[in-house]
Scaffold this active site. Structure first.
Site, PDB file in Angstrom:
ATOM      1  CE  LYS A 125     -12.689 -34.782  38.330  1.00 31.45           C
ATOM      2  NZ  LYS A 125     -12.055 -33.515  38.770  1.00 31.45           N
ATOM      3  CG  ASP A 126     -10.275 -33.319  29.400  1.00 36.00           C
ATOM      4  OD1 ASP A 126     -11.453 -33.698  29.464  1.00 36.00           O
ATOM      5  OD2 ASP A 126      -9.946 -32.137  29.196  1.00 36.00           O
TER       6      ASP A 126
END
Ligand code: PLP
Length: 476
Positions: free
Chosen positions: A121-122
């Site tokens: 998700k980063d």
């Protein structure tokens, strides 16, 4: 590029507005009005740094967003800043596995976990944080982002927005119901624009509080509330990039290269679908579910049916409904723009009311033709983690193991199979240790996590109290 709602009854927006709006007012998700082509031939991307490919691939989605909008150079600077903190120079490197079935595919793991919170998700949220800052600066506006987390996505949002100008973030988590590592990843961030609240209640209570704040119109407008939720188009756009870099690196223009994607909300694999629509040669796209397998059941039967959710060792994939699936429905829906929006709106209303939706025949046929799918049970996942450790001396987390299990089951001799690694093994260290006897080490930047000072407030499950707190800490 302009953006339309999948339900056809919301204003058409430019990129910057779609970025800041999130969910459309008709309840739909914003999608680009057409699929652009890759700006350059795949081979050109083979030797370019990740950030240069990213700028090139994301640009058509940003381009032409009205007067004063972002230029190509500005996008380049935003992309550069977003990935500067990644701990691997390639951002999304490949690891070759040699211990799989020799009669199967040639197998690679694509490591998407080199960002600050050790999860894929980063890659999307770091870009979204910087895009938000840029867009708000341009409009001389400020926002208060409020969110609720059951543990996993909260830290990615916090890392994405810490220290960003014009943004205050209030993150609610259920007190005592997130792991210590998860809590500390959030509460040890000391930037003055980050506000962690432990709510005396469950995750659902936290989510209800966030919904209630958005529903309180005067409060919403006074505070300039915003969200960085999983349905933001910019997140999908950011994720297209690693399909392109990987296809280029593995010479997908000369041999079949397939991808297996551990799937929850359908955001990651949707990005693969869009990469393909843009002309990236992807042989097969394989969906991998854990035992919460609504997506793989829909793929097999053409019927989307909600059966509730059971906890597994891959919690980020424990979902009942894959929100981004609506974008695929819209892409496949027959007819003109008006018919598609109306059809998707009706289908989603029916699904919401009954928990069941029979896909129209052309939609089911396209879904079945363009994807493959499989599910992995808990025992298989554990066995795969052990097997990869034994044969390759390589640790994978349980989400990645769902993908490797399905990728090995469906991989074919003569193709390259890329399995997406969505979390660092240390993020789910206890499951990895039970399977292998090895406790993976946290990377250096998190090694002293347990000693760092925490900053959070504890508040009751009471809307008035939470709103008063938000108003107090976010006043400028
Ligand atoms: C979010 C997440 C997933 C699921 O990705 P979707 O885009 O929601 O399909 C898989 N693995 C991990 C570790 C995640 O954090």
């Amino acid at each position: 590029m302009r953006y339309l709602s999948t339900r056809g009854d919301a204003p058409v927006l430019e990129f910057g507005d779609a970025l800041l709006t999130g969910l459309a007012i008709d309840g739909g998700l914003y999608v680009p009005e057409r699929w652009p082509s890759l700006p350059r031939p795949l081979g050109v991307y083979r030797d370019l740094p990740y950030v240069d490919v990213a700028t090139d691939v994301i640009w058509p989605f940003v381009e032409g967003s009205g007067p004063g909008a972002m230029s190509h150079d500005e996008l380049g600077a935003v992309v550069e800043a977003a990935y500067a903190g990644f701990r691997h120079p390639e951002v999304a490197p490949l690891h070759h596995l040699v211990g799989g079935d020799p009669a199967g595919a040639d197998e690679y793991v694509l490591e998407l976990y080199w960002g600050p919170t050790l999860a894929f998700k980063d890659i999307a949220l770091q870009l979204v944080g910087h895009l938000f800052e840029h867009e708000l600066h341009r409009r001389r506006a400020t926002v208060t982002v409020v969110g609720a987390t059951s543990g996993d996505t909260g830290s990615a949002a916090i890392e994405a927005l810490r220290g960003r100008e014009g943004i205050e973030l209030v993150m609610l988590h259920p007190a005592g119901r997130v792991s210590e590592v998860q809590r500390r990843q959030m509460t040890t961030v000391t930037d003055s624009n980050i506000h962690n609240v432990a709510v005396a209640g469950t995750f659902d209570d936290c989510q209800d509080l966030v919904k209630a704040m958005f529903g309180d119109r005067p409060f919403r407008e006074r505070m300039g509330l915003a969200a960085v939720n999983s349905i933001n188009w910019a997140r999908v756009a950011a994720q297209i990039v690693y399909y392109v870099t990987t296809a280029a690196r593995l010479e997908a223009d000369r041999r079949p290269v397939s991808f297996t994607v551990p799937t929850g909300n359908f955001g990651n694999v949707l990005a693969g679908h869009v990469a393909r629509r843009m002309g990236t040669p992807i042989e097969r796209l394989v969906l991998a579910s854990n035992r919460n397998d609504i997506v793989t059941r829909t793929h097999a039967s053409g019927i989307m049916e909600n059966r509730g959710v059971e906890p597994t060792t891959s919690p980020a994939m424990d979902i009942q409904v894959s929100s981004n699936f609506e974008r695929l429905l819209y892409d496949y829906w027959p007819g003109d723009r008006g018919a598609r929006g109306a059809g998707v709106a009706e289908a989603m209303t029916e699904f919401r009311a009954t928990g069941r939706l029979e896909l129209p025949q052309p939609v089911a046929a396209a879904f079945s033709a363009e994807f493959d799918a499989g599910a992995a049970g808990e025992e298989e996942v554990s066995r795969t983690i052990a097997e990869v450790w034994d044969r390759d001396h390589y640790l994978i987390d349980p989400h990645t193991a769902v993908g490797v299990t399905v990728g090995r089951r469906l991989g074919l001799a003569g193709e390259v199979m890329v399995e997406l690694a969505t979390a660092h093994p240390a993020k789910f260290g206890d499951t990895v240790e039970r399977a292998t006897g090895i406790q993976p080490e946290l990377p250096d930047h998190l090694a002293d996590l347990m000693e760092r000072e925490e900053r959070l407030v504890e508040l009751p499950d009471d809307l008035a109290v939470i709103e008063e707190y938000v108003e107090r800490v976010c006043r400028r």
